[in-house]
Enzyme design. Structure first.
Site, PDB file in Angstrom:
ATOM      1  N   LYS A 118       0.825  -1.213   0.000  1.00 53.35           N
ATOM      2  CA  LYS A 118       0.000   0.000   0.000  1.00 53.35           C
ATOM      3  C   LYS A 118       0.856   1.259   0.000  1.00 53.35           C
ATOM      4  O   LYS A 118       0.633   2.185  -0.785  1.00 53.35           O
ATOM      5  CB  LYS A 118      -0.932  -0.002   1.221  1.00 53.35           C
ATOM      6  CG  LYS A 118      -1.740   1.283   1.407  1.00 53.35           C
ATOM      7  CD  LYS A 118      -2.614   1.594   0.185  1.00 53.35           C
ATOM      8  CE  LYS A 118      -3.277   2.958   0.286  1.00 53.35           C
ATOM      9  NZ  LYS A 118      -4.363   3.033   1.232  1.00 53.35           N
TER      10      LYS A 118
ATOM     11  N   CYS B 115      -4.348  10.430   1.849  1.00 53.26           N
ATOM     12  CA  CYS B 115      -3.477   9.280   1.585  1.00 53.26           C
ATOM     13  C   CYS B 115      -2.059   9.658   1.173  1.00 53.26           C
ATOM     14  O   CYS B 115      -1.099   9.334   1.874  1.00 53.26           O
ATOM     15  CB  CYS B 115      -4.105   8.389   0.512  1.00 53.26           C
ATOM     16  SG  CYS B 115      -5.622   7.584   1.042  1.00 53.26           S
TER      17      CYS B 115
ATOM     18  N   LYS C  53       0.274  11.612   3.758  1.00 56.72           N
ATOM     19  CA  LYS C  53       0.509  10.800   4.958  1.00 56.72           C
ATOM     20  C   LYS C  53       1.327   9.555   4.641  1.00 56.72           C
ATOM     21  O   LYS C  53       2.254   9.199   5.388  1.00 56.72           O
ATOM     22  CB  LYS C  53      -0.843  10.414   5.562  1.00 56.72           C
ATOM     23  CG  LYS C  53      -0.777   9.487   6.758  1.00 56.72           C
ATOM     24  CD  LYS C  53      -2.147   9.276   7.375  1.00 56.72           C
ATOM     25  CE  LYS C  53      -3.081   8.506   6.470  1.00 56.72           C
ATOM     26  NZ  LYS C  53      -2.716   7.067   6.361  1.00 56.72           N
TER      27      LYS C  53
END
Length: 437
Positions: free
Chosen positions: A205, A261, A264
């Site tokens: 991710k 997203c 961070k």
């Protein structure tokens, strides 16, 4: 299948609703009693195209329910998703306190086998920490799985219902079987479920978001170079995007990325690298470029007004970090507004969805228009910060009639430079030769 989703933020609400849409019995848990009351009464708490219809249908069919009680929420659940906040700390590391507190509580109340799924974006090694937190008090078998989300705000429902891939990190055959059955309806067209170890799933991710952020920052640097060399970044973008090794997506220059997203996750991966005694040089540069890019338009604006913005009034279209969302986290528009106010200017704003969120942050420091054209009244120039579709084909006659100067500073390259020249505008964008009065 009986599923529990802990957390009803963006990821949690999309996850719970979409699992309910495929026939599962889903209970969402949140400690915010006011939010649970709203959701239970049919009032959706986030803006996401297409979600409200699914939310209302599954609430009505009683496949989707909400509670503040974790004990009640996990009763008879086979799978428990943790969709909790992991905000960055002062050092950039992800704060796992919400995740680990829930994990500790789960260990005290679970009475039969369950699969606990880390759905939040978490650093490598989090599955081990969650396992340890649960195991302190748990007397029943369980498995902890990493299942990162790849949802794009604005198209999250489609992303969940028709995923490019599903990444599942587990070394347990029992958990693998449960997760495979759960996701089978979403991959009927042949898109893969990628099983791997937990750490690889966690890193996947961060690596994906950081790579996309790198593409954006690279194109923004190419845009800066285009302006210095007299090239057109749109031509360059099309030229390199036609190479299938590069691809066309995430090559649009602008005033930087924002949202919940990319900022961070890039920061967290850099911190994880530092903890492993590795300097991730590319991502440090990506962050620096993006920070500078947010105020890319300011020197252009100051130059047009001969470096004196005091008393000037600006109209600003777009507050969300991207279109089709009300998310203003790290939105470039907020940086622009702060800079203009610091220079002594005043600002009127319009955004189709994000104004309420901005008002909570900025209050009465700026004016909030009820329409994109009333926003323009008595403004000395128009600034565009978000590429909402409604801004793409405006009535230029109305714009001209309202602005004190025919000046537009476009951070999203919405209009063709040649057309703006024909219309008589001073038009500056990103990476293209400006149209000047």
């Amino acid at each position: 299948m009986k599923i529990t989703v802990v957390g009803t933020g963006y990821v949690g609400l999309v996850t719970g609703t979409c699992f309910a849409e495929t026939g599962n019995d889903v209970t969402c848990v949140d400690i915010d009693a006011n939010k649970v009351k709203k959701l239970s009464s049919g009032q959706i708490t986030i803006y996401e195209p297409g979600l409200e219809k699914l939310f209302e249908r599954n609430l009505k069919e009683e496949r989707l329910s909400f509670t503040t009680s974790l004990e009640e929420g996990i009763k008879d659940a086979e799978v428990i998703f943790l969709a909790l906040p992991t905000p960055p700390g002062a050092d950039g590391a992800a704060d796992l306190s919400f995740v680990l507190n829930v994990a500790t509580h789960l260990g005290k109340i679970m009475t039969d086998y369950k699969v606990i799924v880390d759905k939040s974006t978490v650093p490598v090694g989090t599955a081990e920490k969650v396992t340890s937190a649960i195991a302190q008090n748990c007397k029943t078998p369980f498995d902890v799985v990493s299942n990162p989300e790849f949802l794009r705000e604005g198209v999250a429902v489609d992303d969940f219902m028709k995923p490019d891939r599903v990444v599942i990190g587990t070394m347990s055959e029992r958990a693998r079987k449960v997760m495979g059955e759960l996701y089978a309806p979403f991959v009927r067209q042949g898109n893969p479920i990628l099983f791997m170890d937990e750490k690889s799933a966690e890193l996947t991710k961060y690596a994906a978001n950081s790579f996309l952020a790198t593409k954006i920052s690279f194109m923004n640097e190419i845009a800066v170079l285009c302006e210095k060399l007299g090239a057109d970044v749109d031509m360059v973008r099309r030229g390199i995007g036609s190479d299938d090794r590069i691809g066309k997506r995430f090559l649009f220059p602008g005033i930087g990325y924002g949202g919940s997203c990319f900022p961070k996750d890039v920061q967290a991966l850099v911190k994880s690298s530092e903890d492993a005694q590795y300097e991730f040089k590319i991502l440090n540069a990506v962050m620096d470029v993006n920070e500078n890019q947010k105020l890319f338009l300011l020197p252009k604006i100051k130059n047009f007004f001969k470096n004196d913005l005091k008393g000037k009034h600006f109209a600003l279209w777009g507050l969300a970090f991207k279109p089709n969302t009300d998310d203003i986290r790290e939105a470039p528009a907020l940086y622009i507004i702060d800079a203009l106010l610091a220079e002594g200017a005043t600002v009127s704003v319009f955004d189709p969805e994000a104004m309420a969120n901005v008002k909570q942050v900025l209050g009465d420091k700026i004016k909030y228009a009820d329409h994109q054209y009333t926003c323009l009244e008595n403004a000395d120039a128009l600034i565009i910060a978000t590429e909402w579709s409604v801004f793409r084909t405006p009535d230029f006659n109305k714009i001209s009639a309202s602005l004190n100067n025919q000046a537009i500073f476009d951070g999203r390259n919405l209009f063709e430079v040649s057309r703006m020249k024909e219309l008589g505008y001073h038009y500056e964008s990103v990476g293209r030769i400006p149209a000047t009065l």
